[in-house]
Design an enzyme around this catalytic site. Structure first.
Site, PDB file in Angstrom:
ATOM      1  N   SER A  39       0.794  -1.233   0.000  1.00  0.00           N
ATOM      2  CA  SER A  39       0.000   0.000   0.000  1.00  0.00           C
ATOM      3  C   SER A  39       0.822   1.276   0.000  1.00  0.00           C
ATOM      4  CB  SER A  39      -0.957   0.000   1.192  1.00  0.00           C
ATOM      5  OG  SER A  39      -2.035  -0.874   0.970  1.00  0.00           O
ATOM      6  N   LYS A  70       0.156   3.759  -2.760  1.00  0.00           N
ATOM      7  CA  LYS A  70      -0.839   4.836  -2.693  1.00  0.00           C
ATOM      8  C   LYS A  70      -0.192   6.213  -2.619  1.00  0.00           C
ATOM      9  CE  LYS A  70      -4.525   2.021  -0.609  1.00  0.00           C
ATOM     10  NZ  LYS A  70      -3.894   0.713  -0.410  1.00  0.00           N
ATOM     11  N   SER A  92      -6.245   3.352   4.243  1.00  0.00           N
ATOM     12  CA  SER A  92      -5.617   2.615   3.143  1.00  0.00           C
ATOM     13  C   SER A  92      -6.660   1.926   2.265  1.00  0.00           C
ATOM     14  CB  SER A  92      -4.616   1.591   3.693  1.00  0.00           C
ATOM     15  OG  SER A  92      -3.683   1.204   2.710  1.00  0.00           O
TER      16      SER A  92
END
Length: 538
Positions: free
Chosen positions: A84, A87, A332
């Protein structure tokens, strides 16, 4: 499919900075009195000597946030699966290319002729990508249709989800995650069951029956007939184990509830993705229309664009992008990331596809001085294990972001260490408590099986702002999160002045990185972002 109830808590890590003035070769920074970070190399090297990282691939870079000068690096150019942390790429590009005030709209159109309260034609529901649409928003749209005087539609309710292509799942996403809410399908027309904005999912609440042997009750939020519940679960005696599980077979909207739940125990919640979210949104809107006295005669239709000349009846604007960043980055949220990629593709390249969006993101990274040819981004969220980025590239991005006009909005949306409020601390809300990083470090976490990462900003003891990136791949330990925490705490506690006052004398080191890793008490899961372990909180 993971069972419903999970807990995932990170134990606080306290790091007492240990250093000598000599830097090791791994720092990539010249040793000696002129070093911009005397002693930091020894401190970080000691943390990274943790045996849980033996045989793993790691990358660590620390830089001065203002100048970009590298203060420490280990394998900074090595490409690693970022999870993640991806991102960071998606969110910065979205702020730059779409703008902080960008909004989605969900619209209702009439195509046909009006005869009093009758629409002789079709009613269209068009989505443009808003992942925050709730049942109550569809109810307001339906109320507007009724307020316009329409009571009957002779044609069909048509769901227009043509803003994006029909590819609903990303490249190399795990098949066994398909029903998981954090792997929900990507559609421009969707519904979220909650104000975490978990688009494309339903919330199931399973409550035990009155007596052993009774079937538990299952409540679906929002109520709809798009999903069907197959409930084979059983209520068992008090004190027996809770084994309730929820799953959805591939290609189906039948949700299977199985296992046992003790009589008198608390209800349990599970978030499950749906198959084809546009149909889900259409069903929720149809129910709202009926509740407001609007009858649609024809069968629903999916995937047909609003024709030219159709009459606008109602519109719902989303929150601005700068506000959407909060649930997106704090929790997230993978769906939000992918919607943004396809939105960037549509707005910048004229095509609502992953390929167009990722191409536009690569172009943007190039303007910041990053080389997109030196990384691979296959999705917006980091669910794909085909993504590879170096920690050097992450720190370069973090340095460049500070110069952008939207930085403060974006920076504020990053999780903050040891801030208990869920929409402030996010995935870091219970990490690094009791250290100098608490309330100081802003960062983006990343988690997959054998993948962990933390990248962001922290101010050291001298008031100098640092950027850092730490990504680990292919470790076999249950977790390396508290090694990341030790790095974050060490950076927050670091002082050039303090190191110089040692006059060459080494300080003793004490590390708590060998403390047991935090685990989900139900399943021992440490391979997912803690915010994905609902209903447990980080």
């Amino acid at each position: 499919m993971p069972t419903i109830q999970r807990r995932f808590r990170h134990r606080a890590v306290l790091w007492a900075v240990a250093a000598s003035l000599a830097l090791t070769a791994t720092s990539g920074v010249p040793a000696g009195a002129d070093s911009p970070a005397p002693g930091l190399s020894d401190t970080l090297d000691h943390i990274l000597s943790d045996t849980r990282l033996a045989g793993a691939q790691i990358g660590v870079v620390v830089s001065d946030a203002k100048t970009g000068q590298t203060l420490y690096q280990r394998n900074g150019d090595g490409r690693l699966v970022p999870a993640s942390s991806t991102k960071l790429l998606t969110s910065t590009a979205a702020m730059a290319l779409l703008g902080p005030d960008y909004r989605y709209s969900t619209d209702v159109f009439a195509d046909g002729s009006r005869h009093g309260s009758v629409l002789k034609g079709d009613l269209y529901l068009r989505g443009t990508g808003d992942p925050t649409m709730l049942a109550e928003d569809y109810d307001r749209l339906a109320a507007s249709v009724a307020a316009a005087g329409i009571q009957r539609v002779t044609g069909r309710l048509v769901a227009d989800d043509t803003r994006f292509d029909s590819n609903r799942l990303g490249a190399s996403w795990a098949a066994d995650d398909e029903s998981a809410y954090y792997s929900s399908q990507i559609s421009p027309l969707t519904v979220a069951p909650d104000t975490d904005y978990d688009a494309g999912t339903v919330l199931l609440t399973v409550t035990p029956g009155a007596a052993p042997g009774d079937a538990p009750t299952v409540k679906v939020t929002p109520p709809n007939d798009y999903v069907r519940i197959d409930n084979s679960a059983t209520t068992v005696g008090a004190g027996e184990s809770r084994t309730v599980a929820v799953d959805r077979p591939h290609g189906s909207n039948t949700i299977v509830v199985s296992g046992k739940i003790p009589v008198g125990s608390a209800a349990t919640n599970s978030w499950i993705s749906v198959w084809e979210p546009a149909g889900y949104a259409s069903a929720v809107f149809a129910d709202a229309l009926a509740a407001h006295g609007v009858k649609v005669t024809g069968e629903p239709v999916l995937g047909k664009a609003v024709p030219e000349g159709a009459t606008s009846l109602a519109s719902h604007p989303s929150m601005p992008l700068k506000d959407l960043l909060t649930p997106f980055l704090k929790l997230s949220n993978n769906n939000h990331a992918e919607v943004l990629v396809k939105t960037i593709g549509y707005e910048v390249k004229g095509s609502g596809t992953w390929s167009a969006g990722l191409s536009a993101i690569a172009d943007y990274l190039r303007t910041l001085g990053l080389d997109p040819a030196a990384l691979r981004q296959m999705d917006g969220s980091g669910l794909s294990r085909m993504d590879v980025v170096s920690t050097k590239q992450f720190t370069e991005l973090l340095v460049a972001a500070r110069q952008q006009p939207w930085f403060q909005d974006w920076y504020g949306a990053l999780p903050i260490a040891c801030v208990s409020d869920r929409m402030t601390g996010g995935t870091l809300r219970s990490r690094m408590c009791g250290t100098a990083a608490a309330g100081n470090l802003h960062g983006k976490t990343g988690s997959l099986t054998g993948v962990s990462g933390l990248s962001g900003y922290v101010t050291d003891a001298d008031g100098r702002e640092l950027v850092f990136s730490f990504v680990s791949n292919n470790y076999v330990a249950s977790s390396v999160k508290n090694i990341e925490d030790a790095v974050g705490a060490a950076l927050a506690d670091y002082s050039v002045k303090g190191a110089e006052q040692l006059n060459g004398a080494a300080r003793s080191a004490r590390s708590t990185t060998d403390a047991p890793a935090a685990k989900d008490e139900q399943n021992g899961r440490t391979d997912l972002e803690c915010s994905w372990m609902k209903p447990a909180s980080c």
